[in-house]
Design an enzyme around this catalytic site. Sequence first.
Site, PDB file in Angstrom:
ATOM      1  N   LYS A  11      -1.215  54.206  -4.583  1.00  0.00           N
ATOM      2  CA  LYS A  11      -2.643  54.084  -5.547  1.00  0.00           C
ATOM      3  C   LYS A  11      -3.400  55.571  -4.962  1.00  0.00           C
ATOM      4  O   LYS A  11      -3.184  55.941  -3.973  1.00  0.00           O
ATOM      5  CB  LYS A  11      -3.195  52.905  -5.184  1.00  0.00           C
ATOM      6  CG  LYS A  11      -2.335  51.598  -5.916  1.00  0.00           C
ATOM      7  CD  LYS A  11      -3.125  50.307  -5.697  1.00  0.00           C
ATOM      8  CE  LYS A  11      -2.086  49.217  -6.302  1.00  0.00           C
ATOM      9  NZ  LYS A  11      -2.929  48.027  -6.351  1.00  0.00           N
ATOM     10  N   TYR A  51      -1.969  47.411 -16.749  1.00  0.00           N
ATOM     11  CA  TYR A  51      -2.618  46.123 -15.887  1.00  0.00           C
ATOM     12  C   TYR A  51      -3.221  45.070 -17.245  1.00  0.00           C
ATOM     13  O   TYR A  51      -4.073  44.445 -16.776  1.00  0.00           O
ATOM     14  CB  TYR A  51      -3.742  46.548 -15.064  1.00  0.00           C
ATOM     15  CG  TYR A  51      -3.268  47.172 -13.870  1.00  0.00           C
ATOM     16  CD1 TYR A  51      -2.701  46.447 -12.878  1.00  0.00           C
ATOM     17  CD2 TYR A  51      -3.316  48.680 -13.644  1.00  0.00           C
ATOM     18  CE1 TYR A  51      -2.174  46.897 -11.620  1.00  0.00           C
ATOM     19  CE2 TYR A  51      -2.909  49.077 -12.470  1.00  0.00           C
ATOM     20  CZ  TYR A  51      -2.310  48.279 -11.499  1.00  0.00           C
ATOM     21  OH  TYR A  51      -1.858  48.902 -10.275  1.00  0.00           O
ATOM     22  N   PHE A  59     -12.386  41.705 -12.656  1.00  0.00           N
ATOM     23  CA  PHE A  59     -12.283  42.984 -11.623  1.00  0.00           C
ATOM     24  C   PHE A  59     -11.699  43.810 -12.416  1.00  0.00           C
ATOM     25  O   PHE A  59     -11.162  44.806 -12.165  1.00  0.00           O
ATOM     26  CB  PHE A  59     -11.486  42.419 -10.534  1.00  0.00           C
ATOM     27  CG  PHE A  59     -10.145  41.883 -10.538  1.00  0.00           C
ATOM     28  CD1 PHE A  59      -9.099  43.009 -10.980  1.00  0.00           C
ATOM     29  CD2 PHE A  59      -9.910  40.749 -10.328  1.00  0.00           C
ATOM     30  CE1 PHE A  59      -7.712  42.263 -11.165  1.00  0.00           C
ATOM     31  CE2 PHE A  59      -8.581  39.960 -10.568  1.00  0.00           C
ATOM     32  CZ  PHE A  59      -7.674  40.868 -10.912  1.00  0.00           C
ATOM     33  N   ARG A  87       8.162  43.520  -1.525  1.00  0.00           N
ATOM     34  CA  ARG A  87       6.943  42.657  -1.448  1.00  0.00           C
ATOM     35  C   ARG A  87       6.610  42.398   0.126  1.00  0.00           C
ATOM     36  O   ARG A  87       5.568  42.224   0.600  1.00  0.00           O
ATOM     37  CB  ARG A  87       7.013  41.530  -2.314  1.00  0.00           C
ATOM     38  CG  ARG A  87       7.349  41.744  -3.819  1.00  0.00           C
ATOM     39  CD  ARG A  87       6.069  42.141  -4.477  1.00  0.00           C
ATOM     40  NE  ARG A  87       5.150  41.247  -4.296  1.00  0.00           N
ATOM     41  CZ  ARG A  87       3.927  41.313  -5.116  1.00  0.00           C
ATOM     42  NH1 ARG A  87       3.509  42.449  -5.583  1.00  0.00           N
ATOM     43  NH2 ARG A  87       3.037  40.272  -4.920  1.00  0.00           N
ATOM     44  N   THR A  93      -1.786  41.159  -0.677  1.00  0.00           N
ATOM     45  CA  THR A  93      -2.823  41.877  -1.291  1.00  0.00           C
ATOM     46  C   THR A  93      -3.968  42.387  -0.372  1.00  0.00           C
ATOM     47  O   THR A  93      -4.525  43.458  -0.578  1.00  0.00           O
ATOM     48  CB  THR A  93      -2.864  41.273  -2.612  1.00  0.00           C
ATOM     49  OG1 THR A  93      -1.947  41.042  -3.525  1.00  0.00           O
ATOM     50  CG2 THR A  93      -4.003  42.130  -3.544  1.00  0.00           C
ATOM     51  N   ARG A 104       0.346  47.717   3.828  1.00  0.00           N
ATOM     52  CA  ARG A 104      -1.267  47.079   3.444  1.00  0.00           C
ATOM     53  C   ARG A 104      -2.006  47.215   4.779  1.00  0.00           C
ATOM     54  O   ARG A 104      -2.974  47.538   4.780  1.00  0.00           O
ATOM     55  CB  ARG A 104      -1.135  46.186   2.541  1.00  0.00           C
ATOM     56  CG  ARG A 104      -1.076  46.377   1.068  1.00  0.00           C
ATOM     57  CD  ARG A 104      -0.801  45.352   0.047  1.00  0.00           C
ATOM     58  NE  ARG A 104      -1.007  45.637  -1.277  1.00  0.00           N
ATOM     59  CZ  ARG A 104      -0.294  44.878  -2.012  1.00  0.00           C
ATOM     60  NH1 ARG A 104      -0.046  43.787  -1.749  1.00  0.00           N
ATOM     61  NH2 ARG A 104      -0.028  45.500  -3.287  1.00  0.00           N
ATOM     62  N   ASN A 114      -5.918  48.635  -2.139  1.00  0.00           N
ATOM     63  CA  ASN A 114      -4.959  48.015  -1.187  1.00  0.00           C
ATOM     64  C   ASN A 114      -3.855  48.952  -1.138  1.00  0.00           C
ATOM     65  O   ASN A 114      -2.551  48.604  -0.920  1.00  0.00           O
ATOM     66  CB  ASN A 114      -4.571  46.846  -1.737  1.00  0.00           C
ATOM     67  CG  ASN A 114      -3.985  46.816  -2.918  1.00  0.00           C
ATOM     68  OD1 ASN A 114      -3.695  47.731  -3.710  1.00  0.00           O
ATOM     69  ND2 ASN A 114      -3.930  45.332  -3.606  1.00  0.00           N
ATOM     70  N   HIS A 117       1.135  49.468  -4.988  1.00  0.00           N
ATOM     71  CA  HIS A 117       1.769  48.409  -5.889  1.00  0.00           C
ATOM     72  C   HIS A 117       3.155  47.985  -5.800  1.00  0.00           C
ATOM     73  O   HIS A 117       3.817  48.887  -5.660  1.00  0.00           O
ATOM     74  CB  HIS A 117       1.382  48.988  -7.247  1.00  0.00           C
ATOM     75  CG  HIS A 117       1.938  47.972  -8.401  1.00  0.00           C
ATOM     76  ND1 HIS A 117       1.320  46.831  -8.937  1.00  0.00           N
ATOM     77  CD2 HIS A 117       3.290  48.315  -8.841  1.00  0.00           C
ATOM     78  CE1 HIS A 117       2.283  46.198  -9.874  1.00  0.00           C
ATOM     79  NE2 HIS A 117       3.409  46.900  -9.661  1.00  0.00           N
ATOM     80  N   GLU A 128       7.960  48.155 -15.529  1.00  0.00           N
ATOM     81  CA  GLU A 128       6.986  49.066 -14.862  1.00  0.00           C
ATOM     82  C   GLU A 128       7.699  50.467 -14.792  1.00  0.00           C
ATOM     83  O   GLU A 128       6.890  51.565 -14.798  1.00  0.00           O
ATOM     84  CB  GLU A 128       6.346  48.358 -13.718  1.00  0.00           C
ATOM     85  CG  GLU A 128       5.539  47.354 -13.845  1.00  0.00           C
ATOM     86  CD  GLU A 128       5.111  46.546 -12.689  1.00  0.00           C
ATOM     87  OE1 GLU A 128       4.276  45.732 -12.486  1.00  0.00           O
ATOM     88  OE2 GLU A 128       5.904  46.849 -11.429  1.00  0.00           O
TER      89      GLU A 128
END
Length: 139
Positions: A11, A51, A59, A87, A93, A104, A114, A117, A128
């Site tokens: 990100k 998203y 948010f 993951r 998260t 993270r 964070n 993704h 995606e």
Amino acid sequence: MRTDRTFTMLKPDSVEKGNVGPILEKITSAGFRIAGLKLTQMTKADAEAFYAVHNERPFFGELVEYMTRGPIVAAVLEKDNAVEDFRTLIGATNPADAAEGTIRKMYAASIGENAVHGSDSDENAEIESQFHFAGRELF
């Protein structure tokens, strides 16, 4: 549908802080092969579409603003059990809840920023990946 691939985005905060190299090193050291990689920037329309599942959440506006404020690194990763293993590698998260040694925990500033993704299912990994990559960009 491939179950040995997953999608990730480093990100804007990861790019801004210069953490792209260390994060990619952590990913490859965990046994993931990079099948596609690019530096790109999402438009507002891109972020809203990507998203869309969150568009009713309070948010959503902040998320779109955050994801469009600077470039991201998009990647398709390959490994047996890719989605679940990735993951685990990225952690919770909320970095405060993430396990030690996860991406993270090491690189995220907050639940809102964070760092990375990771797809949450094989189906979403495919969707995606196709959102960010043309077939000829994956190897």
